[in-house]
Design a protein around this motif. Structure first.
Motif, PDB file in Angstrom:
ATOM      1  N   UNK A  27     -13.056 -22.807 -50.678  1.00  0.00           N
ATOM      2  CA  UNK A  27     -12.364 -23.878 -49.964  1.00  0.00           C
ATOM      3  C   UNK A  27     -12.801 -23.958 -48.504  1.00  0.00           C
ATOM      4  N   UNK A  28     -12.691 -25.152 -47.932  1.00  0.00           N
ATOM      5  CA  UNK A  28     -12.944 -25.269 -46.487  1.00  0.00           C
ATOM      6  C   UNK A  28     -11.941 -24.430 -45.698  1.00  0.00           C
ATOM      7  N   UNK A  29     -12.341 -24.008 -44.502  1.00  0.00           N
ATOM      8  CA  UNK A  29     -11.444 -23.188 -43.681  1.00  0.00           C
ATOM      9  C   UNK A  29     -10.318 -24.015 -43.083  1.00  0.00           C
ATOM     10  N   UNK A  30     -10.554 -25.309 -42.913  1.00  0.00           N
ATOM     11  CA  UNK A  30      -9.606 -26.219 -42.258  1.00  0.00           C
ATOM     12  C   UNK A  30      -9.224 -25.703 -40.861  1.00  0.00           C
ATOM     13  N   UNK A  31     -10.173 -25.036 -40.248  1.00  0.00           N
ATOM     14  CA  UNK A  31      -9.989 -24.515 -38.895  1.00  0.00           C
ATOM     15  C   UNK A  31      -9.957 -25.682 -37.908  1.00  0.00           C
ATOM     16  N   UNK A  32      -9.008 -25.661 -36.994  1.00  0.00           N
ATOM     17  CA  UNK A  32      -8.890 -26.727 -36.008  1.00  0.00           C
ATOM     18  C   UNK A  32      -9.834 -26.495 -34.842  1.00  0.00           C
ATOM     19  N   UNK A  33     -10.382 -27.589 -34.325  1.00  0.00           N
ATOM     20  CA  UNK A  33     -11.268 -27.524 -33.172  1.00  0.00           C
ATOM     21  C   UNK A  33     -11.277 -28.864 -32.451  1.00  0.00           C
ATOM     22  N   UNK A  62     -13.866 -29.296 -42.739  1.00  0.00           N
ATOM     23  CA  UNK A  62     -13.785 -29.614 -44.166  1.00  0.00           C
ATOM     24  C   UNK A  62     -15.054 -29.229 -44.911  1.00  0.00           C
ATOM     25  N   UNK A  63     -15.943 -28.451 -44.294  1.00  0.00           N
ATOM     26  CA  UNK A  63     -17.186 -28.046 -44.940  1.00  0.00           C
ATOM     27  C   UNK A  63     -16.887 -27.073 -46.073  1.00  0.00           C
ATOM     28  N   UNK A  78     -15.843 -32.814 -41.138  1.00  0.00           N
ATOM     29  CA  UNK A  78     -14.534 -32.588 -40.566  1.00  0.00           C
ATOM     30  C   UNK A  78     -13.626 -33.745 -40.924  1.00  0.00           C
ATOM     31  N   UNK A  79     -12.344 -33.509 -40.828  1.00  0.00           N
ATOM     32  CA  UNK A  79     -11.378 -34.571 -41.072  1.00  0.00           C
ATOM     33  C   UNK A  79     -10.549 -34.758 -39.811  1.00  0.00           C
ATOM     34  N   UNK A  80     -10.035 -35.957 -39.671  1.00  0.00           N
ATOM     35  CA  UNK A  80      -9.157 -36.280 -38.553  1.00  0.00           C
ATOM     36  C   UNK A  80      -7.791 -36.579 -39.144  1.00  0.00           C
ATOM     37  N   UNK A  81      -6.789 -35.876 -38.702  1.00  0.00           N
ATOM     38  CA  UNK A  81      -5.443 -36.056 -39.224  1.00  0.00           C
ATOM     39  C   UNK A  81      -4.649 -36.875 -38.219  1.00  0.00           C
TER      40      UNK A  81
END
Length: 111
Positions: A27-33, A62-63, A78-81
């Motif tokens: 799964x992607x890490x979904x780490x924020x940056x 999202x990688x 990456x995703x933008x929430x």
């Protein structure tokens, strides 16, 4: 009968454990940056710019990783929430109008 249920329980626990491990690895890490540069967004096959994402925008990684990353052609995803109190998205839309190739965008980083 108890032996069969016990063996079935162990097998199911092993299957669920392997599935959990696989998800954790791939799964992607979904780490924020935050974005370091301004990014221009446009269609893959076009040259025009639709909009720009400003430097400093908060994004989530999202990688895909591990086996899921095989064949991935853009590694930095990456995703933008966006959160809002208003109803911003229409989810009751005909899926045929969401063509597979009509919704992919490419990001060009300004140099």
């Amino acid at each position: 009968m108890k032996k069969v249920i016990f063996i079935l329980s162990i097998l199911l626990n092993i299957i669920f454990g392997l599935n959990y491990l696989s998800d954790a690895i791939n799964e992607p890490t979904r780490e924020l940056g935050r974005l370091k540069k301004d990014i221009e967004i446009g269609y893959f096959s076009g040259d025009s710019v639709l909009f720009k994402l400003p430097k400093g925008l908060t994004v989530a990684d999202e990688s895909q990783r591990g086996i899921s990353a095989i064949g991935q052609f853009e590694n930095n995803r990456f995703s933008i929430v966006i959160t809002s109190n208003e109803d911003l998205v229409d989810y009751e839309i005909n899926e045929d109008s969401l063509g597979v190739f009509n919704n992919f965008y490419s990001a060009e980083i300004k140099k």
